[in-house]
Write a protein that holds these residues in place. Structure first.
Motif, PDB file in Angstrom:
ATOM      1  N   MET A  47       0.822  -1.209   0.000  1.00 42.63           N
ATOM      2  CA  MET A  47       0.000   0.000   0.000  1.00 42.63           C
ATOM      3  C   MET A  47       0.857   1.261   0.000  1.00 42.63           C
ATOM      4  O   MET A  47       0.512   2.252  -0.642  1.00 42.63           O
ATOM      5  N   TYR A  48       1.965   1.221   0.705  1.00 44.09           N
ATOM      6  CA  TYR A  48       2.871   2.373   0.715  1.00 44.09           C
ATOM      7  C   TYR A  48       3.413   2.651  -0.678  1.00 44.09           C
ATOM      8  O   TYR A  48       3.379   3.785  -1.160  1.00 44.09           O
ATOM      9  N   PHE A  49       3.915   1.626  -1.355  1.00 38.45           N
ATOM     10  CA  PHE A  49       4.474   1.822  -2.689  1.00 38.45           C
ATOM     11  C   PHE A  49       3.380   2.223  -3.689  1.00 38.45           C
ATOM     12  O   PHE A  49       3.610   3.050  -4.564  1.00 38.45           O
ATOM     13  N   ALA A 112      -9.312  10.924  -3.102  1.00 38.78           N
ATOM     14  CA  ALA A 112      -8.334   9.871  -2.824  1.00 38.78           C
ATOM     15  C   ALA A 112      -8.968   8.484  -2.827  1.00 38.78           C
ATOM     16  O   ALA A 112      -8.362   7.518  -3.304  1.00 38.78           O
ATOM     17  N   GLY A 113     -10.186   8.369  -2.293  1.00 39.34           N
ATOM     18  CA  GLY A 113     -10.854   7.067  -2.248  1.00 39.34           C
ATOM     19  C   GLY A 113     -11.083   6.479  -3.633  1.00 39.34           C
ATOM     20  O   GLY A 113     -10.634   5.361  -3.932  1.00 39.34           O
ATOM     21  N   PRO A 114     -11.799   7.190  -4.519  1.00 33.76           N
ATOM     22  CA  PRO A 114     -12.000   6.662  -5.876  1.00 33.76           C
ATOM     23  C   PRO A 114     -10.689   6.447  -6.628  1.00 33.76           C
ATOM     24  O   PRO A 114     -10.554   5.471  -7.385  1.00 33.76           O
ATOM     25  N   LEU A 115      -9.728   7.338  -6.442  1.00 30.19           N
ATOM     26  CA  LEU A 115      -8.443   7.167  -7.125  1.00 30.19           C
ATOM     27  C   LEU A 115      -7.723   5.913  -6.624  1.00 30.19           C
ATOM     28  O   LEU A 115      -7.062   5.221  -7.400  1.00 30.19           O
ATOM     29  N   ALA A 116      -7.835   5.632  -5.336  1.00 34.16           N
ATOM     30  CA  ALA A 116      -7.214   4.417  -4.795  1.00 34.16           C
ATOM     31  C   ALA A 116      -7.839   3.173  -5.404  1.00 34.16           C
ATOM     32  O   ALA A 116      -7.137   2.216  -5.750  1.00 34.16           O
ATOM     33  N   ARG A 117      -9.167   3.170  -5.556  1.00 39.02           N
ATOM     34  CA  ARG A 117      -9.820   2.013  -6.186  1.00 39.02           C
ATOM     35  C   ARG A 117      -9.410   1.866  -7.645  1.00 39.02           C
ATOM     36  O   ARG A 117      -9.260   0.742  -8.152  1.00 39.02           O
ATOM     37  N   LEU A 118      -9.201   3.002  -8.325  1.00 35.57           N
ATOM     38  CA  LEU A 118      -8.838   2.962  -9.737  1.00 35.57           C
ATOM     39  C   LEU A 118      -7.412   2.468  -9.943  1.00 35.57           C
ATOM     40  O   LEU A 118      -7.139   1.700 -10.873  1.00 35.57           O
ATOM     41  N   THR A 119      -6.506   2.889  -9.094  1.00 34.72           N
ATOM     42  CA  THR A 119      -5.091   2.573  -9.291  1.00 34.72           C
ATOM     43  C   THR A 119      -4.658   1.277  -8.609  1.00 34.72           C
ATOM     44  O   THR A 119      -3.544   0.812  -8.852  1.00 34.72           O
ATOM     45  N   PRO A 121      -6.693  -1.949  -8.415  1.00 35.93           N
ATOM     46  CA  PRO A 121      -7.910  -2.749  -8.591  1.00 35.93           C
ATOM     47  C   PRO A 121      -7.880  -4.094  -7.871  1.00 35.93           C
ATOM     48  O   PRO A 121      -8.931  -4.706  -7.673  1.00 35.93           O
ATOM     49  N   GLY A 122      -6.698  -4.557  -7.465  1.00 33.75           N
ATOM     50  CA  GLY A 122      -6.624  -5.845  -6.787  1.00 33.75           C
ATOM     51  C   GLY A 122      -6.720  -5.767  -5.285  1.00 33.75           C
ATOM     52  O   GLY A 122      -6.746  -6.804  -4.609  1.00 33.75           O
ATOM     53  N   PHE A 123      -6.804  -4.558  -4.712  1.00 35.46           N
ATOM     54  CA  PHE A 123      -6.867  -4.403  -3.256  1.00 35.46           C
ATOM     55  C   PHE A 123      -8.297  -4.565  -2.756  1.00 35.46           C
ATOM     56  O   PHE A 123      -9.258  -4.219  -3.455  1.00 35.46           O
ATOM     57  N   ASP A 124      -8.436  -5.041  -1.501  1.00 37.85           N
ATOM     58  CA  ASP A 124      -9.760  -5.135  -0.899  1.00 37.85           C
ATOM     59  C   ASP A 124     -10.145  -3.798  -0.267  1.00 37.85           C
ATOM     60  O   ASP A 124      -9.381  -2.828  -0.295  1.00 37.85           O
ATOM     61  N   ALA A 125     -11.350  -3.741   0.347  1.00 36.54           N
ATOM     62  CA  ALA A 125     -11.874  -2.472   0.852  1.00 36.54           C
ATOM     63  C   ALA A 125     -10.986  -1.881   1.952  1.00 36.54           C
ATOM     64  O   ALA A 125     -10.741  -0.666   1.991  1.00 36.54           O
ATOM     65  N   ALA A 126     -10.492  -2.726   2.871  1.00 37.38           N
ATOM     66  CA  ALA A 126      -9.636  -2.220   3.946  1.00 37.38           C
ATOM     67  C   ALA A 126      -8.324  -1.672   3.393  1.00 37.38           C
ATOM     68  O   ALA A 126      -7.827  -0.637   3.847  1.00 37.38           O
ATOM     69  N   GLN A 127      -7.773  -2.357   2.411  1.00 28.39           N
ATOM     70  CA  GLN A 127      -6.524  -1.885   1.798  1.00 28.39           C
ATOM     71  C   GLN A 127      -6.744  -0.580   1.046  1.00 28.39           C
ATOM     72  O   GLN A 127      -5.893   0.312   1.060  1.00 28.39           O
ATOM     73  N   ILE A 128      -7.885  -0.454   0.383  1.00 22.17           N
ATOM     74  CA  ILE A 128      -8.199   0.780  -0.345  1.00 22.17           C
ATOM     75  C   ILE A 128      -8.285   1.964   0.614  1.00 22.17           C
ATOM     76  O   ILE A 128      -7.773   3.061   0.341  1.00 22.17           O
ATOM     77  N   ALA A 129      -8.941   1.759   1.752  1.00 20.22           N
ATOM     78  CA  ALA A 129      -9.060   2.840   2.736  1.00 20.22           C
ATOM     79  C   ALA A 129      -7.683   3.258   3.254  1.00 20.22           C
ATOM     80  O   ALA A 129      -7.397   4.449   3.406  1.00 20.22           O
ATOM     81  N   ARG A 130      -6.834   2.288   3.546  1.00 20.40           N
ATOM     82  CA  ARG A 130      -5.488   2.587   4.035  1.00 20.40           C
ATOM     83  C   ARG A 130      -4.657   3.268   2.944  1.00 20.40           C
ATOM     84  O   ARG A 130      -3.919   4.212   3.216  1.00 20.40           O
ATOM     85  N   LEU A 131      -4.803   2.806   1.713  1.00 17.43           N
ATOM     86  CA  LEU A 131      -4.087   3.405   0.586  1.00 17.43           C
ATOM     87  C   LEU A 131      -4.500   4.865   0.396  1.00 17.43           C
ATOM     88  O   LEU A 131      -3.649   5.740   0.173  1.00 17.43           O
ATOM     89  N   ARG A 264       3.403  -1.104 -10.263  1.00 11.25           N
ATOM     90  CA  ARG A 264       2.520  -0.992  -9.096  1.00 11.25           C
ATOM     91  C   ARG A 264       1.084  -1.369  -9.453  1.00 11.25           C
ATOM     92  O   ARG A 264       0.424  -2.123  -8.725  1.00 11.25           O
ATOM     93  N   LEU A 265       0.588  -0.807 -10.560  1.00 16.15           N
ATOM     94  CA  LEU A 265      -0.808  -1.035 -10.955  1.00 16.15           C
ATOM     95  C   LEU A 265      -1.093  -2.515 -11.170  1.00 16.15           C
ATOM     96  O   LEU A 265      -2.028  -3.076 -10.583  1.00 16.15           O
ATOM     97  N   PHE A 266      -0.302  -3.149 -12.020  1.00 13.99           N
ATOM     98  CA  PHE A 266      -0.570  -4.550 -12.337  1.00 13.99           C
ATOM     99  C   PHE A 266      -0.087  -5.479 -11.232  1.00 13.99           C
ATOM    100  O   PHE A 266      -0.578  -6.606 -11.109  1.00 13.99           O
ATOM    101  N   GLY A 267       0.863  -5.005 -10.408  1.00 12.83           N
ATOM    102  CA  GLY A 267       1.270  -5.791  -9.258  1.00 12.83           C
ATOM    103  C   GLY A 267       0.159  -5.945  -8.232  1.00 12.83           C
ATOM    104  O   GLY A 267       0.095  -6.954  -7.515  1.00 12.83           O
ATOM    105  N   THR A 268      -0.755  -4.952  -8.158  1.00 19.06           N
ATOM    106  CA  THR A 268      -1.876  -5.058  -7.211  1.00 19.06           C
ATOM    107  C   THR A 268      -2.854  -6.159  -7.623  1.00 19.06           C
ATOM    108  O   THR A 268      -3.673  -6.579  -6.794  1.00 19.06           O
TER     109      THR A 268
END
Length: 543
Positions: A47-49, A112-119, A121-131, A264-268
């Motif tokens: 999430m940091y990276f 930040a929330g929608p952008l986190a979901r966009l960038t 796509p493989g993260f779950d809801a908790a990870q998206i919030a932290r991101l 980063r994008l495809f690694g998620t």
């Protein structure tokens, strides 16, 4: 003192930037070592990276990383013609950059929330919030980076490289300090759980503080002491020309600029930890690129601009050729040896704490694949500045954007299903294809003067590197650790074992490469020999 009164030889500037780059890369590795020790290749590090994706895109959209490239030719000519008007032009660019960066980062923080979901796509809801939380901390750094880039352009115009050389050192130091100190401060101050002890929040704060101090405040302070004239101004006759020059770089998201973001994008989309593994491998890959290419490229650019302005075509080709040959002659043996020594290198740099032997084994092929493209990375860093020095920002932007579009389906439809190694392969392949395309375009338009002897040198250096690499690989295969363990009465720690392998194989590689290149590629060793001869000649006088 006038802003244009200073001068510095390109060699001295390159040495200064090289020293800064070495220290910066070392600090960057220390920073990543601390992160890998604390978090390994896990979700928090992922999430940091990933949090840097949107800020980095904003920076590239506003051409912050290449502000000095787009501004230098225009500002240089304007200072030569009318210094007072040059300051008005600079003020106009700075004010627009300030407004644009504030608007872009403000929008990023709000969304930040929608952008986190966009960038991611493989993260779950908790990870998206932290991101999203991490992104909101990091995004303000772009205001300081973008406005500071304008100040740095002034310093480059004066050919003063000391202050820009400090920027990455302050930046990395702030990240390390923030990551180590803020969690304890947060616990003492009873801050919300997002700032919990052991989390990545401190590193994010360090990013913004480091950008504020190193990228903006220090260059601004020095520029102000040396005659900076800044006023609120949103119009200037030259601004349109500047915008037309910078616009291709803003709109053209080249494969070079997007390479790290794609990892980063495809690694998620892969299991947890893969974003971190790809990031760690790329960090090591970029160390030799930065050491051998970045300093020469940045230091040579003001001189290339001056040669274009004065119409000295032959000297331009000679300067460009010198930078290319020097960089390529060093990066090939470095890449060969690092590829062969990838596992012990990763063991020394990252293994420990939560980054175990399994993570080292998983990261090794990623590093080896990415290292294959490092000679082309070096050529790009120098060659693209030759395009920019001539005022051509369109060609690199258009070709790089086309390559980005071509790479996207390769990443999504082929690389993601096959895993992290395939993502690394697409990364290296797309970057290499892009740089080769740029070389062909330059050759057709400008002739082959800049590349004279480059292919021959690269082949000869490779022929020297392969036998040396084979000997180094053989040395690594010997049971050095077992021999030492038998004599010491116990197995060696992994770090000591890896250091022993690196010392033996690295020493053997250097000896054989030096012996072979003495015969096949003496120009690679020539700078070192000249320096030794000068010191030897100065010995009696010094006495």
């Amino acid at each position: 003192m006038g802003l244009l009164s200073g001068s510095q030889r390109m060699g001295a500037a390159a040495l200064l930037l090289a020293a800064s780059t070495i220290l910066s890369r070392l600090m960057g590795l220390v920073r990543d070592k601390i992160i890998s020790w604390q978090f390994g290749a896990g979700s928090e590090a992922d999430m940091y990276f990933a949090a840097f994706m949107v800020p980095d895109i904003i920076n590239s959209l506003l051409a912050g990383g290449i502000m000095s490239i787009t501004m230098l030719p225009l500002l240089s000519r304007r200072f030569a013609e009318d210094e007072a008007d040059a300051w008005r032009f600079f003020s106009c660019v700075f004010c627009w950059m300030l407004l644009a960066s504030l608007l872009a980062t403000g929008a990023g923080i709000l969304c930040a929330g929608p952008l986190a979901r966009l960038t991611a796509p493989g993260f779950d809801a908790a990870q998206i919030a932290r991101l999203a939380f991490f992104m909101r901390i990091i995004l303000p750094a772009q205001v300081f980076f973008l406005c500071g880039a304008c100040m740095t352009a002034l310093l480059f115009l004066r050919r003063q490289f000391r202050v820009p050389a400090l920027t990455p050192l302050i930046y990395n130091g702030s990240i390390i300090l923030g990551g180590l100190c803020l969690p304890w401060c947060a616990q003492a101050l009873a801050l919300p759980s997002e700032w919990e002890l052991g989390g990545m929040s401190g590193y994010c704060v360090g990013v913004t503080v480091g950008a504020a101090v190193g990228a903006f405040w220090l260059p601004w302070r020095v520029a102000r002491a040396q005659g900076l004239h800044l006023e609120w101004r949103l119009s200037h006759p030259l601004f349109r020309r500047f915008l037309l020059t910078a616009l291709p770089l803003m709109l053209g998201q080249t494969i070079i600029l997007m390479d790290e973001q794609f990892l980063r994008l495809f690694g998620t989309m892969l299991p947890d930890g893969n974003v971190s593994l790809l990031n760690y491998a790329r960090r090591i890959t970029q160390v030799p690129v930065g050491l051998m290419g970045q300093a020469a490229a940045v230091a040579s650019y003001p001189f290339l601009v001056a040669l274009v302005t004065s119409g000295e075509r032959e000297r331009f080709d000679s300067t460009l050729s010198t930078a290319l040959r020097a960089s390529v002659g060093l990066i090939i043996p470095a890449a060969v040896w690092l590829g062969l020594a990838a596992r012990p290198v990763l063991t020394v740099i990252f293994q420990g704490g939560r980054f175990g032997a399994a993570e080292t084994l998983a990261c090794t092929p990623l590093l080896q694949i990415m290292l294959a493209a490092t000679p082309l990375w070096i050529i790009y860093m120098v060659l693209v500045r030759a395009f920019y020095a001539g005022g051509d920002t369109i060609t690199p932007a258009v070709t790089g954007t086309v390559m980005t579009v071509l790479a996207l389906p390769c990443y999504y439809f082929w690389a993601v299903p096959h895993g992290a190694w395939a993502i690394s392969l697409v990364s290296s392949g797309s970057v290499s294809a892009y740089v080769l395309w740029l070389m062909v375009i330059w050759w057709r338009r400008k002739g082959g003067g800049a590349f004279a002897g480059l292919g021959s040198l690269a082949l000869r250096v490779l022929l020297c590197s392969l036998p040396a690499g084979a000997a180094a690989a053989w040395a690594q295969s010997l049971p050095w650790g077992a021999w030492c363990a038998a004599r010491l009465g116990g197995p060696l720690p992994p770090l000591i074992d890896a250091l022993l392998l690196l010392a033996v194989s690295g020493g053997l590689f250097c000896l054989l490469f030096a012996a072979l290149s003495w015969r096949l590629a003496p120009e690679v060793l020539a700078p070192v020999l000249r320096r030794l001869q000068r010191r030897k000649g100065a010995g009696p006088h010094a006495a």
